[in-house]
Design a protein around this motif. Structure first.
Motif, PDB file in Angstrom:
ATOM      1  N   LEU A   1      -4.839  -5.058   5.334  1.00  0.00           N
ATOM      2  CA  LEU A   1      -4.954  -4.290   4.100  1.00  0.00           C
ATOM      3  C   LEU A   1      -4.308  -2.928   4.315  1.00  0.00           C
ATOM      4  O   LEU A   1      -4.793  -2.129   5.122  1.00  0.00           O
ATOM      5  N   CYS A   2      -3.215  -2.671   3.618  1.00  0.00           N
ATOM      6  CA  CYS A   2      -2.524  -1.385   3.792  1.00  0.00           C
ATOM      7  C   CYS A   2      -2.564  -0.585   2.492  1.00  0.00           C
ATOM      8  O   CYS A   2      -2.791  -1.133   1.413  1.00  0.00           O
ATOM      9  N   ALA A   3      -2.344   0.712   2.602  1.00  0.00           N
ATOM     10  CA  ALA A   3      -2.213   1.553   1.413  1.00  0.00           C
ATOM     11  C   ALA A   3      -0.913   1.186   0.712  1.00  0.00           C
ATOM     12  O   ALA A   3       0.108   0.963   1.356  1.00  0.00           O
TER      13      ALA A   3
ATOM     14  N   SER B   1       2.167  -2.735   6.140  1.00  0.00           N
ATOM     15  CA  SER B   1       2.543  -1.426   5.594  1.00  0.00           C
ATOM     16  C   SER B   1       3.380  -1.585   4.336  1.00  0.00           C
ATOM     17  O   SER B   1       4.059  -2.598   4.148  1.00  0.00           O
ATOM     18  N   ASP B   2       3.298  -0.581   3.474  1.00  0.00           N
ATOM     19  CA  ASP B   2       4.149  -0.469   2.294  1.00  0.00           C
ATOM     20  C   ASP B   2       5.110   0.681   2.582  1.00  0.00           C
ATOM     21  O   ASP B   2       4.673   1.830   2.721  1.00  0.00           O
TER      22      ASP B   2
ATOM     23  N   ILE C   1     -10.958  -0.962  -4.449  1.00  0.00           N
ATOM     24  CA  ILE C   1     -10.511   0.311  -3.896  1.00  0.00           C
ATOM     25  C   ILE C   1      -9.046   0.434  -4.319  1.00  0.00           C
ATOM     26  O   ILE C   1      -8.159  -0.167  -3.727  1.00  0.00           O
ATOM     27  N   TYR C   2      -8.817   1.175  -5.379  1.00  0.00           N
ATOM     28  CA  TYR C   2      -7.476   1.270  -5.946  1.00  0.00           C
ATOM     29  C   TYR C   2      -6.515   1.921  -4.952  1.00  0.00           C
ATOM     30  O   TYR C   2      -6.869   2.865  -4.249  1.00  0.00           O
ATOM     31  N   GLY C   3      -5.307   1.394  -4.913  1.00  0.00           N
ATOM     32  CA  GLY C   3      -4.298   1.929  -4.003  1.00  0.00           C
ATOM     33  C   GLY C   3      -4.315   1.297  -2.629  1.00  0.00           C
ATOM     34  O   GLY C   3      -3.475   1.613  -1.793  1.00  0.00           O
TER      35      GLY C   3
END
Length: 453
Positions: A384-386, A336-337, A325-327
């Protein structure tokens, strides 16, 4: 160039043999304690260097355990959120002062920034005949490859190309930083003309304008753009400008620079790294993945339908069948990013004002659903964050920026970081980077030609 059928049949015949002879059993990596991807078994990166340029903070280690925390990104010690807030509140562009900060280590005064902007402006135009000979006469279907070639070609226009004194590397850095947007814009125009049947527009850069303004000016047929478009593109450039010495392209810069080679070779290597779909090319993969999801999910508000299709992607039954799942997810960030958080809010604002809120909500739903789906399928409770790639392509699409330019924009943003890391490696590195690889092939005696099967 068309494929030569006879030649390619010969090579295809042996591709299976080549695959077999290059496939190392996974258990050997564990037996010899190999740090695959230069990562430890707990997911932390192997410490291979020190840097004062960027700090990527996504977890803390406590008694051997990796504790997830909210992500923080600092440029030369300054939180990127504070940096962004500062120039946005003052309603001015921030990328140029970010370049100054990364190269010189501190924020410029008003006079220093003015002089620096003037210096960059003076460098924006390409050398005489460069556009025609290096770009238009040899167009490429991939702009990242054209960028790498253009950077290497710039070597030929530099009388001091091999000089690795700090002052000369700085001159080369500022020049490449200024010219990369021009190279990218012209490479896009060449592709549009030669590969897509569109009209050719070659607009000269304006030395009085910012990097973001110039890029929009050069890629638009009518040279027109809205202030809000330039402001958001400028913000995106700032958020992508640097990400520590361990990211793949910055590390490539360190590795290549450690050999003592020239600036152009080091930056071209970084561009080649960034092109990859697991690095800078992920923003295009996100856009293509989302287009695929939109086609196969009829109800964008249905958690059930979205989850079912995302599960298919993760199980390698849909989209590109790579199970990614890209991104989503990052090597360092856990909860978080910070870059993604800032871009997400801009994406929300843009979507609301451009009648694309349904699309934004689909992005948000996928961001929220993927961690749970991933944990269930992989039996893994890793956060797992965006990441920054998840929303950047969506923002660019609303700004009417062609998909072909998504990853080149990343390169335009990141080259200040690369240049800073190159200088740091030359000044402080001192040793060629040469990690060990253990040979696990059996010893085989030589056989003469007449005795081979």
């Amino acid at each position: 160039m068309k494929m030569n059928e006879k030649r390619d049949q010969f090579l295809k015949k042996y591709s299976g043999i080549m695959d077999t002879h290059n496939r190392i059993p996974l258990d050997l990596y564990e037996r010899y304690n190999v740090k695959r991807g230069l990562r430890n078994s707990d997911g932390t990166g192997v410490l291979v260097g020190l840097t004062e340029i960027g700090d990527v903070h996504g977890y803390i280690m406590e008694e051997g355990d990796k504790i997830p925390v909210e992500g923080v990104l600092r440029y030369r010690g300054i939180d990127v959120k504070e940096l962004s807030k500062g120039f946005q509140q003052e309603k001015r562009f921030g990328f140029e002062e970010t370049i100054f900060l990364l190269l010189f280590g501190y924020l410029p005064s008003s006079e220093e920034l003015s002089n620096f902007n003037e210096q960059i402006g003076d460098f924006r135009e390409l050398p005489d005949q460069f556009t025609e000979d290096m770009i238009l006469k040899a167009p490429s279907n991939n702009i990242m490859n054209k960028l790498a070639r253009s950077v290497l070609a710039a070597y030929s226009f530099d009388d001091y190309a091999e000089d690795i004194s700090v002052w000369n590397m700085l001159r080369q850095s500022v020049k490449l930083i200024a010219q990369l947007p021009t190279m990218a814009a012209y490479a896009y125009q060449a592709k549009a003309y030669y590969y897509m049947g569109k009209s050719l527009f070659i607009h000269k850069p304006d030395p009085s304008l910012s990097t973001a303004e110039n890029l929009l000016l050069m890629i638009r047929p009518n040279r027109k753009y809205k202030d809000i478009e330039a402001e958001i593109l400028d913000l995106s450039l700032v958020l992508h400008a640097e990400h520590g010495g361990g990211n793949n392209s910055a590390f490539s810069t360190h590795v290549v620079s450690s050999s003592g080679t020239d600036t152009y070779s080091a930056i071209a290597a970084a561009i080649g790294s960034l092109k990859g779909p697991l690095h800078g090319g992920a923003n295009i993969q996100v856009a293509r993945m989302m287009d695929d999801i939109k086609k196969h999910v009829s109800d964008w508000k249905s958690d059930k339908e979205i989850s079912e299709y995302v599960t298919k992607i993760l199980m390698k039954d849909a989209f590109d069948k790579k199970g990614l799942i890209y991104g989503m997810g990052h090597a360092v960030y856990t909860l978080s990013d910070p870059r993604a958080e800032i871009l997400k809010e801009k994406a929300r604002e843009l979507a609301a004002s451009s009648d694309r809120m349904d699309e934004f909500c689909l992005f948000e739903k996928i961001e929220n659903l993927v961690p749970g789906i991933f944990q269930k399928l992989k039996n893994n409770d890793k956060p797992l964050c965006a990441n920054v790639d998840f929303y950047s392509g969506f923002v660019y699409s609303i700004l009417n920026i062609p998909e072909d330019l998504y990853t080149p924009i990343f390169a335009i943003a990141r080259i200040p970081g690369w240049c800073a890391h190159r200088v740091e490696e030359i000044v402080s590195g001192g040793r060629i980077i040469r990690p060990a690889y253990k040979s696990v092939s059996p010893r085989v005696p030589y056989s003469s030609l007449k005795n081979r099967g």
